[in-house]
Design an enzyme around this catalytic site. Structure first.
Site, PDB file in Angstrom:
ATOM      1  N   SER A   1     -10.169  14.280  -7.559  1.00  0.00           N
ATOM      2  CA  SER A   1     -10.301  13.292  -8.630  1.00  0.00           C
ATOM      3  C   SER A   1     -11.182  12.145  -8.155  1.00  0.00           C
ATOM      4  O   SER A   1     -11.265  11.855  -6.949  1.00  0.00           O
ATOM      5  CB  SER A   1      -8.927  12.742  -9.016  1.00  0.00           C
ATOM      6  OG  SER A   1      -9.048  11.611  -9.857  1.00  0.00           O
TER       7      SER A   1
ATOM      8  N   GLY B   1      -1.608  26.853 -11.360  1.00  0.00           N
ATOM      9  CA  GLY B   1      -1.387  25.984 -12.517  1.00  0.00           C
ATOM     10  C   GLY B   1      -2.221  26.345 -13.726  1.00  0.00           C
ATOM     11  O   GLY B   1      -2.570  25.473 -14.524  1.00  0.00           O
TER      12      GLY B   1
ATOM     13  N   ASN C   1      -1.374  27.956 -16.345  1.00  0.00           N
ATOM     14  CA  ASN C   1      -0.599  28.182 -17.564  1.00  0.00           C
ATOM     15  C   ASN C   1      -0.877  27.131 -18.632  1.00  0.00           C
ATOM     16  O   ASN C   1      -0.441  27.267 -19.773  1.00  0.00           O
ATOM     17  CB  ASN C   1       0.899  28.203 -17.238  1.00  0.00           C
ATOM     18  CG  ASN C   1       1.361  26.925 -16.562  1.00  0.00           C
ATOM     19  OD1 ASN C   1       0.683  26.413 -15.680  1.00  0.00           O
ATOM     20  ND2 ASN C   1       2.516  26.408 -16.953  1.00  0.00           N
TER      21      ASN C   1
ATOM     22  N   GLY D   1      -6.687  24.502 -15.938  1.00  0.00           N
ATOM     23  CA  GLY D   1      -6.521  25.806 -15.301  1.00  0.00           C
ATOM     24  C   GLY D   1      -6.541  26.938 -16.309  1.00  0.00           C
ATOM     25  O   GLY D   1      -7.134  27.997 -16.068  1.00  0.00           O
TER      26      GLY D   1
ATOM     27  N   TYR E   1      -0.757   9.376  -5.761  1.00  0.00           N
ATOM     28  CA  TYR E   1      -1.673  10.365  -6.343  1.00  0.00           C
ATOM     29  C   TYR E   1      -3.066  10.230  -5.738  1.00  0.00           C
ATOM     30  O   TYR E   1      -3.698  11.221  -5.355  1.00  0.00           O
ATOM     31  CB  TYR E   1      -1.735  10.187  -7.858  1.00  0.00           C
ATOM     32  CG  TYR E   1      -2.728  11.094  -8.535  1.00  0.00           C
ATOM     33  CD1 TYR E   1      -2.448  12.443  -8.727  1.00  0.00           C
ATOM     34  CD2 TYR E   1      -3.954  10.614  -8.991  1.00  0.00           C
ATOM     35  CE1 TYR E   1      -3.356  13.288  -9.347  1.00  0.00           C
ATOM     36  CE2 TYR E   1      -4.869  11.443  -9.617  1.00  0.00           C
ATOM     37  CZ  TYR E   1      -4.559  12.776  -9.794  1.00  0.00           C
ATOM     38  OH  TYR E   1      -5.482  13.621 -10.405  1.00  0.00           O
TER      39      TYR E   1
END
Length: 316
Positions: free
Chosen positions: A175, A46, A48, A52, A200
């Site tokens: 997280s 990730g 992009n 990240g 999540y």
């Protein structure tokens, strides 16, 4: 009512006036390591966009050969081109990886292993948040499938290369919201009851438990692993929630930038002398308090075994 509106207006005005000092407070820790990485190979999922991308930028600046592993190859190539120009490091490469599809994960790993003889740092950075109920290509609830199982399988497939490149590290982005998570073994796929916010949280708890169990199983092998809370960061991960997008926009002067959010990942990837803290959870570039649920060895081992069963793998 007018008095309340007046007070709220005054409060917001004060907060925005003080935004620079408030942002400095919330910016958190900074990676102080001066370690350079010529000849080192890094994979970041990730990368992009967001955290990240900034992690990839800094590791490329230090001379590493960086693989941006992402689903959107066009966006990945755009990020890589920007990073190459910024760092003068031509060794920033993009490879297709869709963590919601185990065939794609296996395809990425097969291609990488054929291409590279070493892997020094694996950063499991990609993730999804607040998705409406959906399943991956393999039938896993999306948060569980992408945030946990996808990275679990990727790490499994790349582990031998990490062992051959010691000392090496695995960094798993979790997280602070793991504190609200629970591993619901009776309903891992959320088919009986689903809340996209809690889904999540559950997946972020799984990340911390995976890190803990992985560290235990790799003890003495030269591969260390760390779980990371990047902070409250302005990024695309909130794109599935209109409310969070709105809140992020309103409070953007106070949340971390992607560069600030990358600092703890960089610390865990680079800081010297961190090996004794393998398996621990970090926030603001230091070891942080973790939920009691994330310290449960029995749950960590059970989740490991269930993950292996779901993915059809054996992890020695």
């Amino acid at each position: 009512m007018l008095v309340i509106l007046g007070l709220l207006t005054s409060l917001l005005s004060f907060l925005y006036f003080r935004a620079p000092s408030i942002r400095k407070f919330f910016a958190g820790g900074v990676c102080r390591s001066n370690v350079q990485l010529p000849g080192k190979v890094v994979v970041i999922t990730g990368a992009n966009t967001g955290i990240g991308k900034e992690t990839a930028r800094e590791l490329a600046r230090r001379g590493a050969r960086v693989y941006i592993a992402c689903r959107d190859v066009l966006k990945g190539e755009s990020a890589a081109s920007e990073i190459r120009a910024d760092t003068k490091n031509s060794q920033v490469l993009v490879r297709k990886l869709d963590l919601s599809d185990t065939k794609s994960i296996r395809g990425f790993a097969e291609g990488f292993l054929a291409e590279e003889k070493q892997l020094h740092i694996l950063i499991n950075n990609a993730g999804v948040m607040m998705c409406p109920y959906s399943k991956t290509a393999d039938g896993f609830e999306t948060h569980l499938g992408v945030n946990h199982l996808g990275h679990f399988l990727l790490t499994h497939l790349l582990l031998e290369r990490l062992k051959e490149s010691t000392p090496s590290r695995v960094v798993n982005l979790s997280s602070l919201l793991h504190h609200a998570g629970k591993i619901r073994f009776h309903d891992l796929q959320g088919e009986k009851r689903y809340n996209r916010g809690l889904a999540y949280c559950h997946s972020k708890l799984a990340n911390v438990l995976f890190t803990r169990e992985l560290a235990k199983r790799l003890q003495g092998m030269g591969v260390t692993t760390y779980a990371v809370h990047p902070g409250v960061v302005s990024s695309e991960i909130v794109r599935h929630s209109f409310l969070l997008c709105l809140l992020w926009r309103i409070f953007s002067p106070f949340v971390k930038s992607a560069r600030e959010g990358a600092q703890t990942s960089l610390h865990c990837a680079l800081a010297e002398g961190l090996e004794p803290l393998s398996g621990k959870y970090f926030s603001d570039c230091k070891k942080a308090w973790v939920s009691p649920k994330a310290r449960d060895n029995e749950t960590a081992e059970r989740l490991w075994n269930v993950s292996c069963e779901l993915l059809g793998i054996q992890w020695e």
